[in-house]
Motif scaffolding. Structure first.
Motif, PDB file in Angstrom:
ATOM      1  N   GLU A 188      24.401 -65.957  51.556  1.00 31.11           N
ATOM      2  CA  GLU A 188      23.214 -65.852  52.408  1.00 31.11           C
ATOM      3  C   GLU A 188      22.974 -64.402  52.859  1.00 31.11           C
ATOM      4  OE1 GLU A 188      21.153 -68.074  52.582  1.00 31.11           O
ATOM      5  OE2 GLU A 188      22.253 -69.889  52.059  1.00 31.11           O
ATOM      6  N   PRO A 189      21.709 -64.028  53.074  1.00 32.67           N
ATOM      7  CA  PRO A 189      20.527 -64.890  53.104  1.00 32.67           C
ATOM      8  C   PRO A 189      19.858 -65.103  51.739  1.00 32.67           C
ATOM      9  CG  PRO A 189      19.882 -62.687  53.714  1.00 32.67           C
ATOM     10  CD  PRO A 189      21.382 -62.642  53.500  1.00 32.67           C
ATOM     11  N   TYR A 190      20.457 -64.529  50.691  1.00 34.28           N
ATOM     12  CA  TYR A 190      19.788 -64.497  49.382  1.00 34.28           C
ATOM     13  C   TYR A 190      19.755 -65.859  48.710  1.00 34.28           C
ATOM     14  CZ  TYR A 190      21.068 -59.823  50.713  1.00 34.28           C
ATOM     15  OH  TYR A 190      21.260 -58.680  51.452  1.00 34.28           O
ATOM     16  N   LEU A 191      20.823 -66.640  48.894  1.00 30.35           N
ATOM     17  CA  LEU A 191      20.850 -67.975  48.304  1.00 30.35           C
ATOM     18  C   LEU A 191      19.718 -68.835  48.851  1.00 30.35           C
ATOM     19  CD1 LEU A 191      22.133 -70.178  46.582  1.00 30.35           C
ATOM     20  CD2 LEU A 191      23.706 -70.655  48.482  1.00 30.35           C
ATOM     21  N   GLY A 192      19.530 -68.807  50.162  1.00 29.59           N
ATOM     22  CA  GLY A 192      18.474 -69.607  50.770  1.00 29.59           C
ATOM     23  C   GLY A 192      17.091 -69.183  50.306  1.00 29.59           C
ATOM     24  N   ARG A 193      16.869 -67.884  50.179  1.00 29.23           N
ATOM     25  CA  ARG A 193      15.574 -67.396  49.714  1.00 29.23           C
ATOM     26  C   ARG A 193      15.320 -67.831  48.275  1.00 29.23           C
ATOM     27  NH1 ARG A 193      16.359 -61.191  51.919  1.00 29.23           N
ATOM     28  NH2 ARG A 193      16.235 -61.660  54.157  1.00 29.23           N
ATOM     29  N   ARG A 194      16.354 -67.748  47.461  1.00 30.29           N
ATOM     30  CA  ARG A 194      16.196 -68.141  46.062  1.00 30.29           C
ATOM     31  C   ARG A 194      15.854 -69.633  45.958  1.00 30.29           C
ATOM     32  NH1 ARG A 194      20.430 -69.134  41.252  1.00 30.29           N
ATOM     33  NH2 ARG A 194      19.160 -68.395  39.520  1.00 30.29           N
ATOM     34  N   ARG A 195      16.559 -70.441  46.728  1.00 31.14           N
ATOM     35  CA  ARG A 195      16.311 -71.884  46.682  1.00 31.14           C
ATOM     36  C   ARG A 195      14.903 -72.219  47.151  1.00 31.14           C
ATOM     37  NH1 ARG A 195      22.166 -74.064  48.974  1.00 31.14           N
ATOM     38  NH2 ARG A 195      23.194 -74.208  46.927  1.00 31.14           N
ATOM     39  N   ARG A 196      14.445 -71.569  48.216  1.00 32.75           N
ATOM     40  CA  ARG A 196      13.099 -71.848  48.708  1.00 32.75           C
ATOM     41  C   ARG A 196      12.051 -71.483  47.663  1.00 32.75           C
ATOM     42  NH1 ARG A 196      15.416 -69.948  53.484  1.00 32.75           N
ATOM     43  NH2 ARG A 196      14.554 -67.856  53.233  1.00 32.75           N
ATOM     44  N   CYS A 197      12.285 -70.412  46.941  1.00 32.76           N
ATOM     45  CA  CYS A 197      11.353 -70.009  45.886  1.00 32.76           C
ATOM     46  C   CYS A 197      11.326 -71.043  44.765  1.00 32.76           C
ATOM     47  CB  CYS A 197      11.761 -68.643  45.335  1.00 32.76           C
ATOM     48  SG  CYS A 197      10.714 -68.051  43.980  1.00 32.76           S
TER      49      CYS A 197
ATOM     50  N   TYR B 268       8.637 -75.710  41.944  1.00 35.36           N
ATOM     51  CA  TYR B 268       8.720 -77.037  41.331  1.00 35.36           C
ATOM     52  C   TYR B 268       7.903 -78.068  42.118  1.00 35.36           C
ATOM     53  CZ  TYR B 268      12.438 -75.158  38.405  1.00 35.36           C
ATOM     54  OH  TYR B 268      13.154 -74.412  37.513  1.00 35.36           O
ATOM     55  N   GLU B 269       7.884 -77.925  43.441  1.00 41.98           N
ATOM     56  CA  GLU B 269       7.089 -78.842  44.256  1.00 41.98           C
ATOM     57  C   GLU B 269       5.605 -78.696  43.936  1.00 41.98           C
ATOM     58  OE1 GLU B 269       6.214 -79.849  48.992  1.00 41.98           O
ATOM     59  OE2 GLU B 269       7.827 -78.465  48.411  1.00 41.98           O
ATOM     60  N   SER B 270       5.153 -77.445  43.716  1.00 38.85           N
ATOM     61  CA  SER B 270       3.741 -77.236  43.392  1.00 38.85           C
ATOM     62  C   SER B 270       3.368 -77.888  42.070  1.00 38.85           C
ATOM     63  CB  SER B 270       3.432 -75.733  43.336  1.00 38.85           C
ATOM     64  OG  SER B 270       3.982 -75.125  42.166  1.00 38.85           O
ATOM     65  N   LEU B 271       4.342 -78.040  41.195  1.00 39.98           N
ATOM     66  CA  LEU B 271       4.118 -78.649  39.887  1.00 39.98           C
ATOM     67  C   LEU B 271       4.418 -80.141  39.875  1.00 39.98           C
ATOM     68  CD1 LEU B 271       5.726 -75.790  37.789  1.00 39.98           C
ATOM     69  CD2 LEU B 271       3.352 -76.539  37.596  1.00 39.98           C
TER      70      LEU B 271
ATOM     71  N   ILE C  39       2.517 -69.372  46.716  1.00 43.32           N
ATOM     72  CA  ILE C  39       2.707 -67.989  47.130  1.00 43.32           C
ATOM     73  C   ILE C  39       4.026 -67.886  47.892  1.00 43.32           C
ATOM     74  CG2 ILE C  39       1.744 -66.025  48.374  1.00 43.32           C
ATOM     75  CD1 ILE C  39       0.002 -66.969  46.066  1.00 43.32           C
ATOM     76  N   THR C  40       4.912 -67.049  47.416  1.00 44.64           N
ATOM     77  CA  THR C  40       6.208 -66.908  48.077  1.00 44.64           C
ATOM     78  C   THR C  40       6.056 -66.209  49.420  1.00 44.64           C
ATOM     79  OG1 THR C  40       6.561 -64.883  46.792  1.00 44.64           O
ATOM     80  CG2 THR C  40       7.574 -66.907  45.961  1.00 44.64           C
ATOM     81  N   GLU C  41       6.934 -66.576  50.333  1.00 47.77           N
ATOM     82  CA  GLU C  41       6.919 -65.975  51.670  1.00 47.77           C
ATOM     83  C   GLU C  41       7.601 -64.615  51.636  1.00 47.77           C
ATOM     84  OE1 GLU C  41      11.050 -68.064  53.284  1.00 47.77           O
ATOM     85  OE2 GLU C  41       9.116 -68.923  53.840  1.00 47.77           O
ATOM     86  N   ARG C  42       7.364 -63.826  52.652  1.00 43.04           N
ATOM     87  CA  ARG C  42       8.026 -62.535  52.800  1.00 43.04           C
ATOM     88  C   ARG C  42       8.601 -62.413  54.203  1.00 43.04           C
ATOM     89  NH1 ARG C  42       7.463 -62.727  48.133  1.00 43.04           N
ATOM     90  NH2 ARG C  42       6.865 -61.075  46.660  1.00 43.04           N
ATOM     91  N   GLU C  43       9.719 -61.736  54.304  1.00 48.48           N
ATOM     92  CA  GLU C  43      10.338 -61.495  55.596  1.00 48.48           C
ATOM     93  C   GLU C  43       9.489 -60.510  56.401  1.00 48.48           C
ATOM     94  OE1 GLU C  43      13.302 -62.843  56.820  1.00 48.48           O
ATOM     95  OE2 GLU C  43      13.047 -64.179  55.089  1.00 48.48           O
ATOM     96  N   PRO C  44       9.438 -60.664  57.720  1.00 43.10           N
ATOM     97  CA  PRO C  44       8.747 -59.670  58.551  1.00 43.10           C
ATOM     98  C   PRO C  44       9.504 -58.347  58.518  1.00 43.10           C
ATOM     99  CG  PRO C  44       9.975 -61.186  59.930  1.00 43.10           C
ATOM    100  CD  PRO C  44      10.058 -61.731  58.533  1.00 43.10           C
ATOM    101  N   ILE C  45       8.810 -57.265  58.796  1.00 44.82           N
ATOM    102  CA  ILE C  45       9.469 -55.955  58.680  1.00 44.82           C
ATOM    103  C   ILE C  45      10.664 -55.846  59.616  1.00 44.82           C
ATOM    104  CG2 ILE C  45       7.344 -54.840  57.916  1.00 44.82           C
ATOM    105  CD1 ILE C  45       7.209 -53.502  60.683  1.00 44.82           C
TER     106      ILE C  45
END
Length: 224
Positions: A86-95, A100-103, A208-214
């Motif tokens: 983390e936090p990269y695993l969670g971001r990857r999974r959400r993407c 897949y959900e959109s499809l 559209i993927t989310e982005r972290e705030p600055i």
């Protein structure tokens, strides 16, 4: 298009219309992107542009290998860590889950997930594909340089009213790409780029993927 608008409207498009893109347009955006910075201006990149039958032959060859199984195909560099954290695993999974959900693809539907993965090698139906390589004899700084070229291509495409998808998936099939495109032995395949006109009706293009705030990735020093 203002550069802010080009950057903010850039997204990974995964279904394109059959509308062609002219050679002149591709040449223009590459001339613009070629102004990307590089250490000591060494410009460590090469771009192989494929269209028409050349694109079809490349896609056919890679998809045949994909259908036969991927066990013998690995990239020549590590894109992702061997062990996620983390936090990269969670971001990857959400993407991944969001796409897949959109499809309408369930998380446990391995067949449909494979089918979607396979579409990478069609350049998601884009009329133009690019393969970006780097001289393997160079070091990490040149990977950063080439990343700036890739981003410049994506943004320059928006300036022409086009969309793109950067695709690391092509790195897995560097041996086939080398044979199909006659790459020099020193060229290491980094990624592909799909280029064309977005299909606005495709549900995956509305994801559209989310982005972290600055505040999450920036530390200011010396400001009142």
């Amino acid at each position: 298009m203002h550069v802010d608008d080009a950057i903010l409207s850039r997204k990974s498009v995964r279904r394109f219309l059959p509308e062609p893109v002219s050679l002149e347009t591709v040449e223009h955006l590459l001339k613009v992107a070629g102004r990307a910075p590089s250490g000591s201006n060494i410009q460590p990149w090469r771009v192989h542009v494929v269209g028409g039958r050349a694109r079809e032959r490349l896609s056919d060859a890679i998809m045949a290998a994909f259908d036969a199984g991927t066990a013998d195909h690995r990239p020549e560099y590590h894109y992702y860590p061997e062990h996620w954290f983390e936090p990269y695993l969670g971001r990857r999974r959400r993407c991944g889950y969001g796409l897949y959900e959109s499809l309408g693809i369930q998380r446990d539907d391995k067949q449909k997930r494979l089918e979607q993965m396979r579409r990478n090698y069609l350049f998601f139906d884009a009329p133009v594909g690019m393969i970006v390589t780097i001289d393997r004899r160079l070091e990490a700084g040149s990977y950063m340089d080439t990343g700036m070229l890739i981003q410049s291509i994506l943004v320059a495409a928006r300036g022409q009213g086009l969309h793109t998808c950067a695709q690391a998936a092509f790195a897995w099939y560097h041996d086939i790409i080398r044979e199909q495109l006659g790459l020099d032995d020193n060229e290491l395949v980094l990624c592909g780029i799909a280029l064309g006109h977005e299909d606005p009706e495709a549900p995956e293009n509305h994801f559209i993927t989310e982005r972290e705030p600055i505040e999450a990735f920036t530390t200011f020093h010396g400001f009142v």
